[in-house]
Design a protein around this motif. Structure first.
Motif, mmCIF file in Angstrom:
data_model
loop_
_atom_site.group_PDB
_atom_site.id
_atom_site.type_symbol
_atom_site.label_atom_id
_atom_site.label_comp_id
_atom_site.label_asym_id
_atom_site.label_seq_id
_atom_site.Cartn_x
_atom_site.Cartn_y
_atom_site.Cartn_z
ATOM 1 N N THR A 274 92.063 39.627 49.294
ATOM 2 C CA THR A 274 91.882 40.647 48.382
ATOM 3 C C THR A 274 93.310 40.881 47.600
ATOM 4 O O THR A 274 94.077 40.521 48.167
ATOM 5 N N ALA B 70 90.615 33.447 48.101
ATOM 6 C CA ALA B 70 89.952 34.293 46.983
ATOM 7 C C ALA B 70 90.057 33.063 45.718
ATOM 8 O O ALA B 70 90.671 32.063 45.844
ATOM 9 N N GLN C 149 89.542 35.900 40.523
ATOM 10 C CA GLN C 149 89.510 37.224 41.081
ATOM 11 C C GLN C 149 91.103 37.550 41.358
ATOM 12 O O GLN C 149 91.298 38.869 41.038
ATOM 13 N N LYS D 239 87.683 37.007 53.086
ATOM 14 C CA LYS D 239 88.027 37.313 51.734
ATOM 15 C C LYS D 239 89.557 37.765 51.545
ATOM 16 O O LYS D 239 90.030 38.493 52.284
#
Length: 207
Positions: A28, A146, A150, A26
């Motif tokens: 972030t 991502a 997001q 992921k």
């Protein structure tokens, strides 16, 4: 028959587990501000061989290379347009100091995707963006991903200051300053911070 079915099930399970290990991790919002993210580390590895921000090199007549008096030089795969287009430019160049590799960059862009890659002695970091996602690949092969939505929601503005290579100037006088975004010295938030790579200008006209 039962043994064959059991063996097939184990094979499928092993394949599925391997796929999970290879899947991107992921990406972030916080990654973009981390001082040790791989994009920033790769870019900063060239600090010792880059020219001073206030210095400038001189384009060759065909604008396919640029040389500094101190031994720093850039070779472009295509002539640098004069002036540069307002809607951006795809960069592909290798910079050296006294013949030794210092910094290389390649960027491509289109209506639905873009790619940015930088290489120094620390390896190659790459960022690829599509209409739906952003993927970062680090020198060790680690991939981070991502969704666009997001990143759109990141409070640090991740989507609007994506690390990459671009230019800060390119006026009618032919001068070009090439920058790397997301690799500043930490004097402002690391994400979105700019590090000048080099400046090139046309040779003075001769009478």
């Amino acid at each position: 028959m039962q043994k064959l079915t059991y063996a097939l099930a184990l094979a499928l399970l092993a394949s599925a587990c391997g796929g999970d290990e290879d899947a991107p991790k992921k990406l972030t919002c916080e990654w973009f501000d981390q001082p040790d993210n791989c994009w920033r580390q790769v870019a900063l590895a060239a600090s010792s061989c880059l020219p001073a921000p206030d210095d400038a090199g001189t384009f060759s007549a065909d604008r396919t290379s640029c040389s500094y008096e101190d031994g720093f030089a850039i070779s472009f795969t295509e002539p640098v347009p004069r002036p540069l287009p307002e809607d951006g430019h795809d960069w592909n160049f290798t910079a050296t100091r006294d013949g030794a590799d210092c910094f290389a960059a390649r960027s491509t862009g289109g209506e639905s995707s873009s790619s940015q890659a930088i290489t120094t002695h620390a390896g190659t970091a790459k960022i690829e963006a599509t209409v739906s996602s952003v993927t970062v690949t680090c020198p060790d092969g680690t991939a981070l991903r991502a969704g666009m939505m997001q990143l759109f929601e990141c409070e640090n503005g991740a989507l609007f200051g994506m690390p990459g290579v671009g230019y800060a100037s390119g006026g009618d006088d032919g001068t070009v300053t090439v920058i790397v975004n997301g690799a500043g010295d930490g004097s402002m938030p690391l994400f979105g911070s700019v590090r000048p790579l080099f400046t090139c200008e046309d040779a003075p006209a001769t009478e």
